[in-house]
Scaffold this active site. Structure first.
Site, PDB file in Angstrom:
ATOM      1  NE  ARG A  30      24.177   6.292   6.221  1.00  0.00           N
ATOM      2  CZ  ARG A  30      23.485   5.502   7.018  1.00  0.00           C
ATOM      3  NH1 ARG A  30      24.085   4.526   7.674  1.00  0.00           N
ATOM      4  NH2 ARG A  30      22.196   5.667   7.173  1.00  0.00           N
ATOM      5  CB  THR A  69      26.290   0.878  -1.402  1.00  0.00           C
ATOM      6  OG1 THR A  69      26.712   2.249  -1.216  1.00  0.00           O
ATOM      7  CG2 THR A  69      25.990   0.650  -2.881  1.00  0.00           C
ATOM      8  CG  ASP A 111      19.175  12.531   7.834  1.00  0.00           C
ATOM      9  OD1 ASP A 111      19.404  11.805   6.854  1.00  0.00           O
ATOM     10  OD2 ASP A 111      19.870  13.533   8.114  1.00  0.00           O
ATOM     11  CG  ASP A 149      17.262  15.389   6.318  1.00  0.00           C
ATOM     12  OD1 ASP A 149      17.953  16.123   5.580  1.00  0.00           O
ATOM     13  OD2 ASP A 149      16.839  14.275   5.969  1.00  0.00           O
TER      14      ASP A 149
END
Ligand code: PRP
Ligand code: URA
Length: 213
Positions: free
Chosen positions: A108, A112, A204, A207
């Protein structure tokens, strides 16, 4: 969130228990990886209960020969959305070891929130298979929608999508964009924050799976 015919939200105490540990910021990378796999296996059991090609074989028991139904080899392709989807592949393989694997790489754009595709390698003949797209996080739904668009462009007609945590925004977007795709989400969270992260979420997923932060 509105109810969609093509969305299954799991509401199972065993899954809820594992997700509680998964969310905890103190959970180690090793445990996080194991939990993602275990939850995926539990979800796979349910999500592959229909749509899988089967075949009949003859089995000789100690007493007689009988006709039995088994799942057809090579009938399922797992497609993880890289990176975090990789963490779910083994969880499907535990139940379906003959499944081939295709890879779609997407990240991603942090400003945006739009997905950008950087890799795509799919097994030959995938258009004839049941394709199980996996990604732990369904946030805005952009990555899942684009990955499924891409698979449909390649001719895939029988597609399912499996995520561990979904935000209402992403589940609605995907359900409306692809009403022919069965969507399985183990838990539905509250909303997205201003950075497109799921709340309460787990942070995340990539991660935490790979120790990159
Ligand atoms: C995460 C996640 C999904 C995507 C979900 O990947 O694994 O692919 O974000 O967000 P969306 O529904 O808003 O598209 P990310 O882009 O962080 O890449 P990574 O897996 O390499 O960390
Ligand atoms: N991707 C993640 O890994 N986590 C989120 O909460 C949203 C997108």
């Amino acid at each position: 969130m509105k109810n969609y015919d093509n969305v299954v939200i799991f509401d199972h105490p065993l899954i809820r228990h594992k997700i509680a540990i998964l969310r905890d910021e103190r959970t180690s990378m090793k445990e996080f990886r194991e939990l993602i796999e275990e939850i995926t296996t539990l979800m796979t059991y349910e999500s592959l209960k229909d749509g899988v090609q089967t075949t009949e074989i003859e089995v000789k028991t100690p007493l007689e020969t009988c006709t039995q139904t088994v799942v057809a080899d090579n009938s399922v392709v797992i497609v993880p959305i890289l990176r975090a989807g990789l963490g779910m592949v083994n969880g499907v393989h535990v139940l379906f070891p003959s499944a081939r694997v295709g890879h779609i790489g997407m990240f991603r754009n942090e400003e945006t929130l739009q997905p950008e595709t950087y890799y795509c390698k799919l097994p030959e003949g995938i258009e004839n298979n049941l394709v199980m797209v996996v990604d732990p996080m369904l946030a805005t739904g952009g990555s899942a929608c684009d990955a499924i668009d891409l698979l449909k462009e390649k001719g895939c007609k029988n597609i399912k999508f499996m995520a561990i945590i979904g935000a209402p925004e992403g589940v609605s977007k995907l359900a409306q964009a692809h009403p022919d795709v069965d969507i399985y989400v183990s838990t539905l969270d509250r909303c997205l924050n201003e950075n497109g992260y799921i709340l309460p979420g787990l942070g995340d997923a990539g991660d935490r799976l790979f120790g990159t932060k």
